[in-house]
Design an enzyme around this catalytic site. Structure first.
Site, mmCIF file in Angstrom:
data_model
loop_
_atom_site.group_PDB
_atom_site.id
_atom_site.type_symbol
_atom_site.label_atom_id
_atom_site.label_comp_id
_atom_site.label_asym_id
_atom_site.label_seq_id
_atom_site.Cartn_x
_atom_site.Cartn_y
_atom_site.Cartn_z
ATOM 1 C CB VAL A 175 -17.395 16.045 -12.862
ATOM 2 C CG1 VAL A 175 -18.891 15.569 -12.721
ATOM 3 C CG2 VAL A 175 -16.492 15.218 -12.284
ATOM 4 C CG ASP A 181 -17.510 27.786 -13.906
ATOM 5 O OD1 ASP A 181 -17.403 26.657 -13.961
ATOM 6 O OD2 ASP A 181 -17.082 28.494 -13.170
ATOM 7 N N GLY A 231 3.256 0.519 -12.249
ATOM 8 C CA GLY A 231 3.865 1.552 -12.713
ATOM 9 C C GLY A 231 4.486 2.458 -11.653
ATOM 10 C CE LYS A 268 -15.937 9.463 -7.498
ATOM 11 N NZ LYS A 268 -15.840 9.407 -8.787
ATOM 12 C CG LEU A 287 -4.664 -6.252 -11.845
ATOM 13 C CD1 LEU A 287 -4.890 -7.524 -12.323
ATOM 14 C CD2 LEU A 287 -4.014 -6.145 -10.480
ATOM 15 C CD GLU A 308 -17.304 11.502 -11.905
ATOM 16 O OE1 GLU A 308 -16.908 10.937 -12.776
ATOM 17 O OE2 GLU A 308 -16.365 11.874 -10.862
ATOM 18 C CB CYS A 329 -10.335 11.169 -8.816
ATOM 19 S SG CYS A 329 -10.853 12.322 -10.047
ATOM 20 C CE LYS A 347 -14.119 26.168 -16.318
ATOM 21 N NZ LYS A 347 -13.949 25.436 -15.246
ATOM 22 C CE LYS A 387 -6.692 8.552 -17.660
ATOM 23 N NZ LYS A 387 -8.128 8.065 -17.128
HETATM 24 C C1 UGA Z 1 -10.732 7.988 -11.612
HETATM 25 C C2 UGA Z 1 -11.476 6.460 -11.782
HETATM 26 O O1 UGA Z 1 -11.156 5.576 -12.568
HETATM 27 C C3 UGA Z 1 -12.891 7.120 -12.370
HETATM 28 O O2 UGA Z 1 -13.781 6.040 -12.188
HETATM 29 C C4 UGA Z 1 -13.771 8.146 -11.376
HETATM 30 O O3 UGA Z 1 -14.724 8.534 -12.008
HETATM 31 C C5 UGA Z 1 -12.642 9.240 -11.314
HETATM 32 O O4 UGA Z 1 -11.246 8.812 -11.092
HETATM 33 C C6 UGA Z 1 -13.220 10.475 -10.345
HETATM 34 O O5 UGA Z 1 -13.320 10.100 -9.332
HETATM 35 O O6 UGA Z 1 -13.429 11.590 -10.961
HETATM 36 P P1 UGA Z 1 -9.194 9.089 -13.285
HETATM 37 O O7 UGA Z 1 -8.507 9.934 -12.143
HETATM 38 O O8 UGA Z 1 -9.676 10.059 -14.526
HETATM 39 O O9 UGA Z 1 -10.475 8.255 -13.213
HETATM 40 O O10 UGA Z 1 -8.183 8.183 -14.029
HETATM 41 P P2 UGA Z 1 -7.665 6.495 -13.792
HETATM 42 O O11 UGA Z 1 -7.821 6.000 -15.303
HETATM 43 O O12 UGA Z 1 -8.370 5.859 -12.999
HETATM 44 O O13 UGA Z 1 -6.220 6.639 -13.284
HETATM 45 C C7 UGA Z 1 -5.863 7.183 -12.148
HETATM 46 C C8 UGA Z 1 -4.297 6.986 -11.915
HETATM 47 O O14 UGA Z 1 -3.925 5.657 -11.932
HETATM 48 C C9 UGA Z 1 -3.484 7.378 -12.912
HETATM 49 O O15 UGA Z 1 -2.542 8.222 -12.634
HETATM 50 C C10 UGA Z 1 -3.178 6.250 -13.732
HETATM 51 O O16 UGA Z 1 -1.849 6.385 -14.562
HETATM 52 C C11 UGA Z 1 -3.183 4.902 -12.622
HETATM 53 N N1 UGA Z 1 -3.192 3.772 -13.257
HETATM 54 C C12 UGA Z 1 -4.431 3.348 -13.697
HETATM 55 C C13 UGA Z 1 -2.274 2.833 -12.942
HETATM 56 O O17 UGA Z 1 -1.074 3.119 -12.390
HETATM 57 N N2 UGA Z 1 -2.375 1.511 -13.440
HETATM 58 C C14 UGA Z 1 -3.512 0.966 -13.656
HETATM 59 O O18 UGA Z 1 -3.872 -0.163 -14.143
HETATM 60 C C15 UGA Z 1 -4.728 2.169 -13.810
#
Ligand code: UGA
Length: 471
Positions: free
Chosen positions: A11, A30, A271, A222, A268, A157, A278, A35, A338
């Site tokens: 972030v 930091d 998986g 958030k 949607l 964020e 997060c 780092k 991911k």
């Molecule tokens: C998530 C939120 O999407 C962001 O908006 C937020 O800012 C962030 O957390 C945070 O709080 O910092 P992130 O954790 O980077 O972002 O990743 P995502 O893309 O949301 O995916 C989270 C998990 O859900 C992954 O394991 C992904 O594989 C899974 N996922 C996502 C699914 O299983 N299906 C989906 O349709 C989408």
């Protein structure tokens, strides 16, 4: 404007780099000297697509600096972001120790002149007032400063790892929570290039909506956003599990319900469950906050419970296809939670490794971004054999579980993969492989909530065993 960002995790670093990219002068602070030295030498401690490309020119232009010196950074800045981690404690609460330390540091170094302190870390509801109190107390302990002129803003964020730069320049909204009009005005000025979409993919769109709230509502936005998205995924995973039993295809169902504008098609994708740094942490923290205030968040608890079960669904499917897993070799294709990140925090792959090992299976793994040496505390268990390529992973495997939907996994030579395996079984944990391609390559491919393809008898040269249940 002159900006200081404390904390250079995903972030903080992305925020600092993007603000420098749009023209502000940013100092990232930091306390990790290694780092900071790494970033000063033009390298990054994390992998995030497009980040290096904006960091390097901003550093060269003198608009982005890295330091361990909080005092100097605060003195030079009018806007100070707190962007340190708030990891989950074993109880599910957020560990706010780092936020507290930074707030104390800000109080110890604040100079005269108006400053805006911005909370970008995901902090428990009520933390804005708490940060303000800590700063006031730290100032009170200083003989050199009678009073300081500052306001606190909560600016959560919403960026996703893997598309953080895109998300920063193309936000759906910007949330600003504060009791001070002056602070809100400064934040709007800071974000003007982004609000006006000067760096957006589509500059013709109307300005980014600004949601101005009180401090605690911004903090709640958030948590509510992450909790909603996590619950949405748990919901579609539940539908997928029912699809599995009735013979429907969840990818078609998701399309059919997602086109309803009240539901929306994003998040949607069924998986093997959500993970990362997060969703698990934030949903647990919200459940915990609710409990602190005498409320049991039953829906959120159910979303978490459903996700825990979902993360072991691949084992259940492996047992259905292979029977006894003791002595079998299972390959995990993808380790990160991911694609497009090197982050393996709370990835479903870790649960699978542990559980498969407990069942006596040999576990191999491959990920395009995972380099054991650079992950330190995030290390995977020693029993896991890391492979250098997907084809090396496939050697002698009785089955592969696709854990992460990396784009290039779709383009693998699946016939070559199948040739190397003892039995060509693929559990597609992200429903991202084309069923026809998999069947043509000789695989028996099992998805999540969609019909399996291929001929299991041809693949295993034995009858499929009875369904076994994962405890
Ligand atoms: C998530 C939120 O999407 C962001 O908006 C937020 O800012 C962030 O957390 C945070 O709080 O910092 P992130 O954790 O980077 O972002 O990743 P995502 O893309 O949301 O995916 C989270 C998990 O859900 C992954 O394991 C992904 O594989 C899974 N996922 C996502 C699914 O299983 N299906 C989906 O349709 C989408």
């Amino acid at each position: 404007m002159k900006v200081c960002v404390v904390g250079t995790g995903y972030v903080g670093l992305v925020t600092g780099a993007c603000l420098a990219h749009v023209g502000h002068h940013v100092i990232c602070v930091d306390n990790n000297e290694v780092k900071v030295a790494l970033m000063q030498s033009g390298r990054l401690p994390i992998y995030e697509p497009g980040l290096l490309e904006i960091v390097q020119p901003a550093v060269r232009a003198g608009r982005l600096q890295f330091t361990t010196d909080l005092g100097t950074a605060i003195a030079q800045s009018t806007i100070i972001f707190i962007a340190v981690g708030t990891p989950a404690l074993p109880t599910g609460e957020s560990d706010t120790r780092y936020v507290e330390a930074v707030a104390q540091g800000i109080g110890a170094h604040l100079t005269t002149g108006y400053k805006v302190i911005v909370n970008k870390s995901t902090v428990p509801i009520g933390s804005g007032n708490w940060v303000q109190r800590i700063i006031i107390d730290a100032i009170a302990a200083r003989p050199d400063l009678v009073t300081a002129n500052f306001d606190v803003v909560s600016n959560p964020e919403f960026l996703r790892e893997g598309s953080a730069i895109y998300d920063t320049f193309n936000p759906d909204r910007i949330v600003l929570g504060s009791n001070s009009d002056r602070a809100i005005c400064q934040m709007q000025e800071l974000y003007t290039p982004i609000i006006d979409r000067q760096f957006a993919e589509d500059a013709s769109l109307p300005p980014v909506p600004i949601v101005v709230t009180d401090l605690s509502s911004a903090e709640m936005i958030k948590y509510a956003a992450n909790a909603f998205l996590a619950t949405k995924i748990s919901f579609i995973n539940e539908i997928a599990n029912i699809c599995d039993r009735v013979g429907a295809d969840v990818t078609q169902v998701a399309q059919g319900i997602g086109l309803d504008s009240r539901i929306g098609s994003k998040f949607l994708q069924a998986g093997i469950g959500w993970g990362g740094s997060c969703f698990p942490k934030d949903v647990s923290a919200l459940i915990h906050t609710a409990k602190d205030y005498g409320y049991e968040a039953q829906l959120l608890q159910a979303a978490v419970k459903a996700n825990q079960r979902q993360r072991l669904l691949a084992v259940e499917k492996l047992q259905q296809v292979l029977g006894i897993l003791k002595g079998k070799t299972i390959g995990l294709l993808g380790l990160t939670f991911k694609p497009d990140t090197d982050d393996i925090r709370d990835t479903p792959a870790l649960d699978l490794m542990v559980y498969l090992n407990r069942l006596g299976a040999k576990v191999k793994a491959y990920d395009p971004m995972y380099v054991k040496e650079t992950h330190g505390a995030q290390e995977i268990p020693d029993h896991v054999i890391l492979s250098a390529t997907p084809y090396q992973l496939a050697e002698d495997c009785d089955a592969i579980v696709l854990v992460t939907d990396w784009r290039n996994f779709r383009q693998l030579n699946f016939a070559m993969l199948a040739e190397r395996m003892t039995t060509a079984v693929m559990i597609d944990g992200r429903n991202c492989l084309d069923p026809e391609t998999m069947a043509a390559a000789g695989f028996y491919c099992v998805g999540i909530g969609r019909p399996s393809v291929g001929n299991l008898l041809d693949v295993t040269r034995q009858s499929p065993p009875a369904i076994a249940q994962v405890a």
